[in-house]
Design a protein around this motif. Sequence first.
Motif, PDB file in Angstrom:
ATOM      1  N   ASN A  95       5.878 -13.864  -5.559  1.00 39.62           N
ATOM      2  CA  ASN A  95       5.399 -14.968  -4.719  1.00 39.62           C
ATOM      3  C   ASN A  95       5.369 -16.252  -5.540  1.00 39.62           C
ATOM      4  OD1 ASN A  95       2.415 -15.314  -5.793  1.00 39.62           O
ATOM      5  ND2 ASN A  95       2.863 -13.118  -5.703  1.00 39.62           N
ATOM      6  N   ALA A  96       5.035 -17.335  -4.884  1.00 40.59           N
ATOM      7  CA  ALA A  96       5.085 -18.640  -5.540  1.00 40.59           C
ATOM      8  C   ALA A  96       4.080 -18.753  -6.690  1.00 40.59           C
ATOM      9  CB  ALA A  96       4.843 -19.736  -4.519  1.00 40.59           C
ATOM     10  N   VAL A  97       2.916 -18.118  -6.554  1.00 47.37           N
ATOM     11  CA  VAL A  97       1.920 -18.211  -7.629  1.00 47.37           C
ATOM     12  C   VAL A  97       2.422 -17.481  -8.876  1.00 47.37           C
ATOM     13  CG1 VAL A  97      -0.438 -17.632  -8.323  1.00 47.37           C
ATOM     14  CG2 VAL A  97       0.012 -18.450  -6.016  1.00 47.37           C
ATOM     15  N   SER A  98       3.010 -16.304  -8.681  1.00 42.77           N
ATOM     16  CA  SER A  98       3.578 -15.584  -9.829  1.00 42.77           C
ATOM     17  C   SER A  98       4.664 -16.423 -10.499  1.00 42.77           C
ATOM     18  CB  SER A  98       4.171 -14.243  -9.375  1.00 42.77           C
ATOM     19  OG  SER A  98       3.157 -13.364  -8.968  1.00 42.77           O
ATOM     20  N   GLN A  99       5.487 -17.062  -9.693  1.00 44.07           N
ATOM     21  CA  GLN A  99       6.538 -17.910 -10.256  1.00 44.07           C
ATOM     22  C   GLN A  99       5.946 -19.087 -11.013  1.00 44.07           C
ATOM     23  OE1 GLN A  99       9.818 -17.289 -10.420  1.00 44.07           O
ATOM     24  NE2 GLN A  99       9.223 -15.302  -9.587  1.00 44.07           N
ATOM     25  N   LEU A 100       4.855 -19.606 -10.477  1.00 49.77           N
ATOM     26  CA  LEU A 100       4.150 -20.706 -11.148  1.00 49.77           C
ATOM     27  C   LEU A 100       3.668 -20.257 -12.528  1.00 49.77           C
ATOM     28  CD1 LEU A 100       3.151 -23.611 -10.315  1.00 49.77           C
ATOM     29  CD2 LEU A 100       1.006 -22.534  -9.674  1.00 49.77           C
ATOM     30  N   LEU A 101       3.137 -19.055 -12.571  1.00 48.77           N
ATOM     31  CA  LEU A 101       2.651 -18.506 -13.845  1.00 48.77           C
ATOM     32  C   LEU A 101       3.791 -18.373 -14.844  1.00 48.77           C
ATOM     33  CD1 LEU A 101       0.314 -15.625 -12.609  1.00 48.77           C
ATOM     34  CD2 LEU A 101      -0.333 -17.890 -13.384  1.00 48.77           C
ATOM     35  N   LEU A 102       4.896 -17.856 -14.386  1.00 49.20           N
ATOM     36  CA  LEU A 102       6.033 -17.636 -15.290  1.00 49.20           C
ATOM     37  C   LEU A 102       6.585 -18.960 -15.805  1.00 49.20           C
ATOM     38  CD1 LEU A 102       7.749 -14.734 -13.306  1.00 49.20           C
ATOM     39  CD2 LEU A 102       6.651 -14.570 -15.554  1.00 49.20           C
ATOM     40  N   GLU A 103       6.607 -19.964 -14.957  1.00 54.59           N
ATOM     41  CA  GLU A 103       7.080 -21.274 -15.413  1.00 54.59           C
ATOM     42  C   GLU A 103       6.128 -21.861 -16.447  1.00 54.59           C
ATOM     43  OE1 GLU A 103       8.821 -24.152 -12.947  1.00 54.59           O
ATOM     44  OE2 GLU A 103       9.146 -22.780 -11.277  1.00 54.59           O
ATOM     45  N   GLY A 104       4.841 -21.701 -16.212  1.00 57.08           N
ATOM     46  CA  GLY A 104       3.861 -22.181 -17.175  1.00 57.08           C
ATOM     47  C   GLY A 104       3.992 -21.467 -18.512  1.00 57.08           C
ATOM     48  N   ALA A 105       4.274 -20.168 -18.451  1.00 58.69           N
ATOM     49  CA  ALA A 105       4.440 -19.392 -19.680  1.00 58.69           C
ATOM     50  C   ALA A 105       5.633 -19.892 -20.479  1.00 58.69           C
ATOM     51  CB  ALA A 105       4.620 -17.918 -19.338  1.00 58.69           C
ATOM     52  N   LYS A 106       6.696 -20.220 -19.780  1.00 58.64           N
ATOM     53  CA  LYS A 106       7.875 -20.755 -20.468  1.00 58.64           C
ATOM     54  C   LYS A 106       7.527 -22.060 -21.168  1.00 58.64           C
ATOM     55  CE  LYS A 106      11.593 -18.974 -17.510  1.00 58.64           C
ATOM     56  NZ  LYS A 106      12.565 -19.359 -16.466  1.00 58.64           N
ATOM     57  N   GLU A 107       6.768 -22.908 -20.482  1.00 55.55           N
ATOM     58  CA  GLU A 107       6.363 -24.189 -21.073  1.00 55.55           C
ATOM     59  C   GLU A 107       5.553 -23.963 -22.345  1.00 55.55           C
ATOM     60  OE1 GLU A 107       4.264 -26.756 -18.465  1.00 55.55           O
ATOM     61  OE2 GLU A 107       5.938 -27.046 -17.091  1.00 55.55           O
ATOM     62  N   THR A 108       4.615 -23.017 -22.276  1.00 50.38           N
ATOM     63  CA  THR A 108       3.753 -22.764 -23.436  1.00 50.38           C
ATOM     64  C   THR A 108       4.565 -22.205 -24.597  1.00 50.38           C
ATOM     65  OG1 THR A 108       1.906 -22.322 -21.961  1.00 50.38           O
ATOM     66  CG2 THR A 108       1.685 -21.570 -24.229  1.00 50.38           C
ATOM     67  N   LEU A 109       5.457 -21.287 -24.297  1.00 47.71           N
ATOM     68  CA  LEU A 109       6.291 -20.724 -25.367  1.00 47.71           C
ATOM     69  C   LEU A 109       7.142 -21.810 -26.012  1.00 47.71           C
ATOM     70  CD1 LEU A 109       7.498 -17.270 -23.976  1.00 47.71           C
ATOM     71  CD2 LEU A 109       6.079 -17.695 -25.996  1.00 47.71           C
ATOM     72  N   ALA A 110       7.678 -22.700 -25.194  1.00 46.15           N
ATOM     73  CA  ALA A 110       8.503 -23.785 -25.733  1.00 46.15           C
ATOM     74  C   ALA A 110       7.661 -24.711 -26.595  1.00 46.15           C
ATOM     75  CB  ALA A 110       9.153 -24.554 -24.584  1.00 46.15           C
ATOM     76  N   ALA A 111       6.436 -24.974 -26.155  1.00 47.88           N
ATOM     77  CA  ALA A 111       5.575 -25.902 -26.887  1.00 47.88           C
ATOM     78  C   ALA A 111       5.139 -25.344 -28.234  1.00 47.88           C
ATOM     79  CB  ALA A 111       4.352 -26.241 -26.039  1.00 47.88           C
ATOM     80  N   THR A 112       5.127 -24.024 -28.361  1.00 42.72           N
ATOM     81  CA  THR A 112       4.654 -23.421 -29.613  1.00 42.72           C
ATOM     82  C   THR A 112       5.806 -22.811 -30.426  1.00 42.72           C
ATOM     83  OG1 THR A 112       4.230 -21.326 -28.461  1.00 42.72           O
ATOM     84  CG2 THR A 112       2.382 -22.863 -28.647  1.00 42.72           C
ATOM     85  N   ALA A 113       7.026 -23.085 -29.991  1.00 42.88           N
ATOM     86  CA  ALA A 113       8.187 -22.419 -30.614  1.00 42.88           C
ATOM     87  C   ALA A 113       8.335 -22.736 -32.089  1.00 42.88           C
ATOM     88  CB  ALA A 113       9.459 -22.794 -29.859  1.00 42.88           C
ATOM     89  N   GLN A 114       7.917 -23.928 -32.493  1.00 49.67           N
ATOM     90  CA  GLN A 114       8.125 -24.334 -33.888  1.00 49.67           C
ATOM     91  C   GLN A 114       6.922 -24.020 -34.777  1.00 49.67           C
ATOM     92  OE1 GLN A 114      11.183 -25.349 -34.636  1.00 49.67           O
ATOM     93  NE2 GLN A 114      11.611 -25.089 -32.448  1.00 49.67           N
ATOM     94  N   LEU A 115       5.877 -23.451 -34.194  1.00 50.46           N
ATOM     95  CA  LEU A 115       4.650 -23.232 -34.970  1.00 50.46           C
ATOM     96  C   LEU A 115       4.661 -21.876 -35.658  1.00 50.46           C
ATOM     97  CD1 LEU A 115       2.003 -24.608 -32.427  1.00 50.46           C
ATOM     98  CD2 LEU A 115       3.098 -25.816 -34.332  1.00 50.46           C
ATOM     99  N   GLN A 116       4.087 -21.857 -36.851  1.00 52.58           N
ATOM    100  CA  GLN A 116       3.958 -20.615 -37.624  1.00 52.58           C
ATOM    101  C   GLN A 116       2.574 -20.587 -38.271  1.00 52.58           C
ATOM    102  OE1 GLN A 116       6.167 -18.089 -38.105  1.00 52.58           O
ATOM    103  NE2 GLN A 116       7.937 -18.954 -37.050  1.00 52.58           N
TER     104      GLN A 116
END
Lengths: 181, 119
Positions: A95-116
């Motif tokens: 559903n749309a809410v699940s898709q919203l969650l997955l899009e948000g997860a992608k954003e978060t992963l991208a935002a933290t991709a360079q962090l160690q």
Amino acid sequence: MSRLSQLSAVALLCSATVSTSLLAQAPAQDLSDAEVAHVAVTANTIDIEFAQVALARGLNPEVKGFATTMITDHSAVNKQAADLASRLGVTPADNAVSQLLLEGAKETLAATAQLQGSAFDRAYITREVAYHQAVLDALDGLLIPTTSNADLKSLLRAVRPAIAEHLAHAQQLSASLQAGK
Amino acid sequence: MSTHRHAGRRAVLPVLAVALVVLVAAGKPAAPATGPQRRVVVIRGMAFVPSSLTVQQGDTIVWVNEDIVPHTATGLQPAAWTTGTLLHAQRGRVVAREKGVIAYTCDFHPTMKGALTIQ
């Protein structure tokens, strides 16, 4: 809680900075039980995946211990949800809410991709605090009230204390990291 | 001689036994003669229920996990003991050895707190 704030809480499950364009895509109607089950499983799965990233890129042993607990607990909840869906003959519905969650997860992963290391630890725990607060808000304001099936509602209620404990644990870790411990 | 002495002891022992029972009964009129007890703490809703429990030395405390997620009951220093990991519906037990107040927690969920008072 208003419909908009409910959806904001759900969006925060994955990103504290989710864009308003994502909110604009949110569904106008309440969720069916099959959709609630899908949202719950998606939210658990996303947190498991973040925890796996934390184990790979984090540094602090307590943060890694927290990540391990997230994997264990959210996996246990997903197993219960799968067992319940099977018993009820319900197939969780995307559903749309699940898709919203997955899009948000992608954003978060991208935002933290360079962090160690320590930088990742802080970003991960900050995100976990926001995530679990958002999950609580979503459970109270959307998922539990929306659910009509008694067994699914009972499962969501049983999960709530675990989410509250995860939030308190993450807050403790956040304070500890900020104090440089 | 030996037989007489034994016969005399047989005559005296019941009297001593009755006297002992009377003395014990007089000193502790409400206390039944019981051995170590089995006490139960339920883990439910991410909490130990009851969170605080008073037991006697030698009692066995049993933790029953009713939550979906795994837990432990683990003594904080210096009392290092643990039930080990308890999955849903599993139970673990520990015998109360040392007197005192012992705080304990769950290894996985450190905000969960419990306390045993061992008398």
